[in-house]
Design a protein around this motif. Structure first.
Motif, PDB file in Angstrom:
ATOM      1  N   LEU A  63    -167.840  56.674 -75.463  1.00 15.76           N
ATOM      2  CA  LEU A  63    -168.128  56.075 -74.156  1.00 15.76           C
ATOM      3  C   LEU A  63    -167.504  54.701 -73.989  1.00 15.76           C
ATOM      4  N   GLU A  64    -167.369  53.955 -75.067  1.00 16.72           N
ATOM      5  CA  GLU A  64    -166.752  52.632 -74.973  1.00 16.72           C
ATOM      6  C   GLU A  64    -165.293  52.745 -74.559  1.00 16.72           C
ATOM      7  N   GLU A  65    -164.649  53.814 -74.975  1.00 16.22           N
ATOM      8  CA  GLU A  65    -163.253  54.052 -74.603  1.00 16.22           C
ATOM      9  C   GLU A  65    -163.136  54.473 -73.148  1.00 16.22           C
ATOM     10  N   ALA A  66    -164.037  55.344 -72.706  1.00 14.33           N
ATOM     11  CA  ALA A  66    -163.919  55.944 -71.377  1.00 14.33           C
ATOM     12  C   ALA A  66    -164.476  55.070 -70.258  1.00 14.33           C
ATOM     13  N   VAL A  67    -165.513  54.285 -70.559  1.00 15.48           N
ATOM     14  CA  VAL A  67    -166.161  53.451 -69.537  1.00 15.48           C
ATOM     15  C   VAL A  67    -166.373  52.053 -70.108  1.00 15.48           C
ATOM     16  N   PRO A  68    -165.345  51.220 -70.070  1.00 20.06           N
ATOM     17  CA  PRO A  68    -165.451  49.920 -70.737  1.00 20.06           C
ATOM     18  C   PRO A  68    -166.305  48.883 -70.007  1.00 20.06           C
ATOM     19  N   ILE A  69    -166.388  48.966 -68.669  1.00 18.19           N
ATOM     20  CA  ILE A  69    -167.124  47.969 -67.892  1.00 18.19           C
ATOM     21  C   ILE A  69    -168.279  48.651 -67.170  1.00 18.19           C
ATOM     22  N   SER A  76    -170.859  47.859 -55.660  1.00 17.51           N
ATOM     23  CA  SER A  76    -169.434  47.871 -55.986  1.00 17.51           C
ATOM     24  C   SER A  76    -169.206  47.051 -57.248  1.00 17.51           C
ATOM     25  N   PRO A  77    -168.076  47.278 -57.944  1.00 19.25           N
ATOM     26  CA  PRO A  77    -167.801  46.451 -59.132  1.00 19.25           C
ATOM     27  C   PRO A  77    -167.794  44.947 -58.833  1.00 19.25           C
ATOM     28  N   TYR A  78    -167.184  44.549 -57.725  1.00 18.71           N
ATOM     29  CA  TYR A  78    -167.132  43.125 -57.390  1.00 18.71           C
ATOM     30  C   TYR A  78    -168.532  42.580 -57.116  1.00 18.71           C
ATOM     31  N   ALA A  79    -169.355  43.368 -56.413  1.00 20.57           N
ATOM     32  CA  ALA A  79    -170.737  42.944 -56.181  1.00 20.57           C
ATOM     33  C   ALA A  79    -171.502  42.848 -57.495  1.00 20.57           C
ATOM     34  N   GLY A  80    -171.162  43.737 -58.439  1.00 21.64           N
ATOM     35  CA  GLY A  80    -171.769  43.653 -59.761  1.00 21.64           C
ATOM     36  C   GLY A  80    -171.455  42.332 -60.442  1.00 21.64           C
ATOM     37  N   ILE A  81    -170.217  41.881 -60.302  1.00 20.83           N
ATOM     38  CA  ILE A  81    -169.830  40.578 -60.857  1.00 20.83           C
ATOM     39  C   ILE A  81    -170.657  39.469 -60.225  1.00 20.83           C
ATOM     40  N   LEU A  82    -170.775  39.513 -58.896  1.00 18.40           N
ATOM     41  CA  LEU A  82    -171.492  38.457 -58.179  1.00 18.40           C
ATOM     42  C   LEU A  82    -172.980  38.438 -58.532  1.00 18.40           C
ATOM     43  N   GLU A  83    -173.580  39.630 -58.651  1.00 21.40           N
ATOM     44  CA  GLU A  83    -175.018  39.727 -58.879  1.00 21.40           C
ATOM     45  C   GLU A  83    -175.412  39.544 -60.341  1.00 21.40           C
ATOM     46  N   PHE A  88    -164.747  40.411 -65.878  1.00 23.18           N
ATOM     47  CA  PHE A  88    -163.894  41.150 -66.795  1.00 23.18           C
ATOM     48  C   PHE A  88    -162.446  40.931 -66.414  1.00 23.18           C
ATOM     49  N   SER A  89    -161.555  41.327 -67.297  1.00 18.88           N
ATOM     50  CA  SER A  89    -160.124  41.097 -67.121  1.00 18.88           C
ATOM     51  C   SER A  89    -159.433  42.353 -66.585  1.00 18.88           C
ATOM     52  N   LEU A  90    -158.716  42.210 -65.484  1.00 13.49           N
ATOM     53  CA  LEU A  90    -157.914  43.322 -64.964  1.00 13.49           C
ATOM     54  C   LEU A  90    -156.782  43.675 -65.927  1.00 13.49           C
ATOM     55  N   ASP A  91    -156.244  42.679 -66.586  1.00 14.92           N
ATOM     56  CA  ASP A  91    -155.184  42.925 -67.565  1.00 14.92           C
ATOM     57  C   ASP A  91    -155.700  43.778 -68.720  1.00 14.92           C
ATOM     58  N   ALA A  92    -156.928  43.500 -69.166  1.00 15.98           N
ATOM     59  CA  ALA A  92    -157.511  44.275 -70.258  1.00 15.98           C
ATOM     60  C   ALA A  92    -157.766  45.717 -69.834  1.00 15.98           C
ATOM     61  N   LEU A  93    -158.186  45.905 -68.584  1.00 15.87           N
ATOM     62  CA  LEU A  93    -158.395  47.264 -68.077  1.00 15.87           C
ATOM     63  C   LEU A  93    -157.080  48.042 -68.058  1.00 15.87           C
ATOM     64  N   LYS A  94    -156.023  47.390 -67.598  1.00 23.08           N
ATOM     65  CA  LYS A  94    -154.728  48.076 -67.555  1.00 23.08           C
ATOM     66  C   LYS A  94    -154.237  48.380 -68.969  1.00 23.08           C
ATOM     67  N   ALA A 116    -161.280  51.658 -50.802  1.00 22.59           N
ATOM     68  CA  ALA A 116    -161.230  50.234 -50.445  1.00 22.59           C
ATOM     69  C   ALA A 116    -162.349  49.423 -51.091  1.00 22.59           C
ATOM     70  N   VAL A 117    -163.141  50.050 -51.942  1.00 25.71           N
ATOM     71  CA  VAL A 117    -164.217  49.327 -52.636  1.00 25.71           C
ATOM     72  C   VAL A 117    -163.612  48.257 -53.540  1.00 25.71           C
ATOM     73  N   PRO A 118    -164.099  47.017 -53.439  1.00 23.30           N
ATOM     74  CA  PRO A 118    -163.521  45.946 -54.251  1.00 23.30           C
ATOM     75  C   PRO A 118    -163.926  46.013 -55.717  1.00 23.30           C
ATOM     76  N   ILE A 119    -162.924  45.893 -56.569  1.00 19.02           N
ATOM     77  CA  ILE A 119    -163.156  45.792 -58.008  1.00 19.02           C
ATOM     78  C   ILE A 119    -163.347  44.332 -58.390  1.00 19.02           C
TER      79      ILE A 119
END
Length: 220
Positions: A63-69, A76-83, A88-94, A116-119
């Motif tokens: 699961l750590e490989e398939a779903v890192p964040i 949304s992921p961005y709302a998760g960051i705010l709340e 997390f790093s976009l470079d690391a995801l890529k 269009a959901v913000p990451i």
């Protein structure tokens, strides 16, 4: 294998991205293809990521490989960051995506919510698909209201320069009169003939429908 990966995106949340991803991954596994799954960010995770766990039960991935964040709130992921205050790093995801691309014959990448959901701030799943060179499959609902949502999603995708492989209309039951005309109108608006997916008990579609999905995703 003519294509190495695909992004499964959608018109909205709860439309059936994981269900469609599951059937593509299951069929590829049955065909003897080394298939991997990647959901860069999963939200609404109470204990373990439900979507990731389901797909990893087929692929055998960690699961750590398939779903890192992961975020606990259904946002949304961005709302998760705010709340939740966890960035997390976009470079690391890529980097993780590229590693998985080397490890597997084919990789199914699943978004969260619609395209269009913000990451991150000013960065959404259309941007991710563009940056990672991903062709996309749009999953939409079968019933009333889907024409507007599907067309807007398609138009936004092509406006961002993305290659839309196809549209999968999910959950046909035959109860909603609009189901008869929705695929016709969506095809007229987009030039793409949708794959019609029936509502089923359980998780597994008929083999003939699954093969259509695999052909669309992989270009086999």
């Amino acid at each position: 294998m003519k294509r190495k990966s695909v992004l499964i995106t959608a018109t909205d949340t709860g439309v059936g991205k994981t269900f469609i991803s599951y059937n593509i991954v299951l069929t590829l596994k049955e065909m003897g293809i080394r298939v991997g799954y990647f959901k860069p960010v999963e939200t609404d995770v109470k204990d373990v990521p439900a979507d990731g766990s389901l797909l990893c039960s087929i692929t055998g991935q960690d699961l750590e490989e398939a779903v890192p964040i992961r975020y606990s709130l259904p946002l949304s992921p961005y709302a998760g960051i705010l709340e939740e205050g966890k960035d997390f790093s976009l470079d690391a995801l890529k980097e993780q995506y590229l590693k998985l691309l080397e490890r597997y014959d084919f990789l199914v990448v699943e978004g969260a919510g619609g395209i269009a959901v913000p990451i991150k701030r000013d960065y959404n799943y259309a941007d991710l698909a563009k940056d990672w060179g991903l062709d996309i499959i749009i999953v939409s609902r079968a019933g009333l209201g889907t024409i507007n949502h599907t067309y807007l999603t398609y138009f936004y995708a092509i406006s961002k320069g993305l290659n839309v492989l196809g549209i999968v209309m999910n959950g046909f039951e035959g109860r909603d009169v609009s189901e008869r005309t929705n695929p016709i109108i969506v095809e007229e608006l987009t030039g793409i003939k949708p794959i019609k997916v029936p509502k089923v008990e359980g998780l597994v579609l008929d083999r003939s429908v699954r093969e259509k999905l695999v052909t669309l995703a992989t270009n086999l």
